[in-house]
Each structure stands twice: as C-alpha cells, then as structure tokens.
Design an enzyme around this catalytic site. Structure first.
Site, PDB file in Angstrom:
ATOM      1  N   VAL A 154     104.287  29.108  22.954  1.00  0.00           N
ATOM      2  CA  VAL A 154     104.339  27.669  23.268  1.00  0.00           C
ATOM      3  C   VAL A 154     102.924  27.119  23.422  1.00  0.00           C
ATOM      4  O   VAL A 154     102.578  26.073  22.858  1.00  0.00           O
ATOM      5  CB  VAL A 154     105.161  27.425  24.548  1.00  0.00           C
ATOM      6  CG1 VAL A 154     105.222  25.936  24.865  1.00  0.00           C
ATOM      7  CG2 VAL A 154     106.563  27.992  24.395  1.00  0.00           C
ATOM      8  N   TYR A 155     102.098  27.816  24.169  1.00  0.00           N
ATOM      9  CA  TYR A 155     100.709  27.398  24.354  1.00  0.00           C
ATOM     10  C   TYR A 155      99.976  27.349  23.017  1.00  0.00           C
ATOM     11  O   TYR A 155      99.299  26.366  22.700  1.00  0.00           O
ATOM     12  CB  TYR A 155     100.013  28.359  25.313  1.00  0.00           C
ATOM     13  CG  TYR A 155      98.557  28.051  25.552  1.00  0.00           C
ATOM     14  CD1 TYR A 155      98.176  26.992  26.378  1.00  0.00           C
ATOM     15  CD2 TYR A 155      97.551  28.823  24.963  1.00  0.00           C
ATOM     16  CE1 TYR A 155      96.842  26.702  26.602  1.00  0.00           C
ATOM     17  CE2 TYR A 155      96.217  28.543  25.189  1.00  0.00           C
ATOM     18  CZ  TYR A 155      95.869  27.478  26.007  1.00  0.00           C
ATOM     19  OH  TYR A 155      94.538  27.206  26.224  1.00  0.00           O
ATOM     20  N   ALA A 156     100.103  28.404  22.219  1.00  0.00           N
ATOM     21  CA  ALA A 156      99.413  28.449  20.925  1.00  0.00           C
ATOM     22  C   ALA A 156      99.855  27.290  20.043  1.00  0.00           C
ATOM     23  O   ALA A 156      99.034  26.652  19.373  1.00  0.00           O
ATOM     24  CB  ALA A 156      99.671  29.787  20.234  1.00  0.00           C
ATOM     25  N   SER A 158     100.837  24.372  20.967  1.00  0.00           N
ATOM     26  CA  SER A 158     100.229  23.125  21.447  1.00  0.00           C
ATOM     27  C   SER A 158      98.795  23.000  20.966  1.00  0.00           C
ATOM     28  O   SER A 158      98.327  21.902  20.625  1.00  0.00           O
ATOM     29  CB  SER A 158     100.293  23.050  22.972  1.00  0.00           C
ATOM     30  OG  SER A 158      99.347  23.901  23.604  1.00  0.00           O
TER      31      SER A 158
END
Length: 244
Positions: A154-156, A158
């Site tokens: 999820v972070y990647a 974004s």
C-alpha cells in the site's frame, strides 16, 4: 558542500515538519537562510521544533487530513510569512506488512495523506507560483516508488503515484519558472520505521543500512540550490549497505 545563505530572502513551507525528514528539512532550509513555515497537526511537537530552529521558524498548526483546513495552506502561509517560494510536501504515513492484515480505514487515511493531500497542496500553491513566475516544489517520495517492495504494497503504491504526479506536473509548469522534484530515500531513521516488520528493521539496523533524516535534508538543499535552468527531478538515495 555548504549551503549557507543560498536561500537568503526566500520563504519555504514544509509539511509534516514537527519530526523526521520534515524537521530535518526545515532546519536545513533555515540554516541556508530561508524563513520556514513548519506545518504539522501536533501543536506541542511543532512548538518544540520551532524552538530548536529559532527565529527563522514559524509554526502553522494544520490538520492536512481535514479537507477544510488543508485548502487554507497557502492563505495561512502568506498571512504568516508574507510570501512563499518553496513547498516541501513531506507529510506522510506508512503501512507495512501483508495487505490481508491491513485495516481499510488505515489504508484510506494513508492514501489520503500520501497522495491526495500532496496533490491538493501543490494545486493550492501553483497559482501563487505562476503569478510570481517562480517556485520550487519538492515532494518526499521513497525508494519504494522505484521497486515493488513486497512488505509494503500500500505504501509503495502511494509513492509510485506520487512519482507519476511529480513527473507529469513538472511538464505542465516548467514554462512558468516552476521546478518540481521528488526525493526518494531508502529507509530513514524516523518514527515511520516503527511499523516495519520487526525482523526487517532489526536486519537493517544490524547492517547499518539506514539513512539519517539530516542526510535527506542535505540532498533537498542540493536540489533547491541548482541554477534556475536546472531541475533535479528525481533523486534516489539509499545507504550503501542497503539491499532490497
């Protein structure tokens, strides 16, 4: 390389400025001669951060996840500092681990801050920069934007979105004298690492494969102090010992 006085007379605004990369960036910008508006929702931490920097630091308590507050960023920066030349859109959240274990509300909150808020902050300041024929925008991205990191999907995602945003907006606004760039550090010693898988964090610490926030700030200053005819669009920086 010394940046003393290189930003004399300029006004910078840094989001997520009460700690981590944001605080390091604000400190470095002030040392280079800029007046810096530190933006964060944590009033107490913001007060401590501004006290550590000194007279060049101006606190702005703002919850960027509140849409009504978010859209007042430029208006309130101008009221505080009388101008704006540099925006470092740094505020962000982190979610690591397996997607199946993530809370949907946490995903929404992270994507809103890491992507939507960055876009809205940049949208907010662009008319001002266009009118003055000059401006610099730096967005804090991540090494995760350049590699499909399996422990943080999820972070990647974004940060991949942010990198695309930087590259496309840059092409729209360079004709107005506006530079847009992204700084993409590998793992930085900040509170965000608290959400890393324990074994990955322990391994990184043992291997000396973490970056200091001040080292990221130094690269931000390098980007901002190039001749106006040069844009540093992307910088990927990582510890020499880091191995994905």
């Amino acid at each position: 390389m010394t940046f003393f006085g290189k930003l004399q007379g300029q006004v910078a605004a840094v989001t997520g400025a009460a700690s981590g990369i944001g605080l390091a960036s604000a400190t470095a910008l002030a040392a280079a001669g800029a007046r810096v508006v530190l933006i964060d929702r944590d009033e107490a931490a913001l007060a401590r951060a501004c006290a550590s920097i000194g007279e060049a630091a101006l606190p702005l308590v703002l919850d960027l996840l509140d849409a009504a507050q978010c859209k007042t960023l430029l208006q309130r920066v101008l009221a505080l500092a009388g101008g704006l030349d540099i925006l470092h859109a740094n505020a962000g959240l982190y979610i690591g681990g397996d997607l199946v274990d993530a809370e949907p509300d946490a995903i929404d909150r992270m994507l809103t801050l890491n992507v939507n808020v960055v876009m809205k902050n940049v949208h907010n300041v662009l008319p001002h920069f266009i009118a003055q024929g000059r401006g610099d925008i730096i967005v804090t991205s991540s090494l995760a934007a350049h590699f499909p990191t399996p422990w943080e999907p999820v972070y990647a995602a974004s940060k991949w979105a942010v990198d695309c945003f930087v590259q496309t907006v840059r092409r729209q606004v360079f004709k107005h004298g506006i530079r847009v760039g992204a700084i993409s550090p590998g793992p930085v010693i900040t509170s965000l690492l608290a959400d890393w898988p324990a074994e990955k964090l322990a391994e990184a610490k043992a291997n000396g494969s973490l970056v200091e926030a001040a080292e990221v700030a130094e690269v931000v200053l390098f980007m901002l102090t190039r001749p106006r005819g040069m844009t540093i669009r992307d910088v990927v920086m990582m510890p020499t010992n880091f191995d994905l």
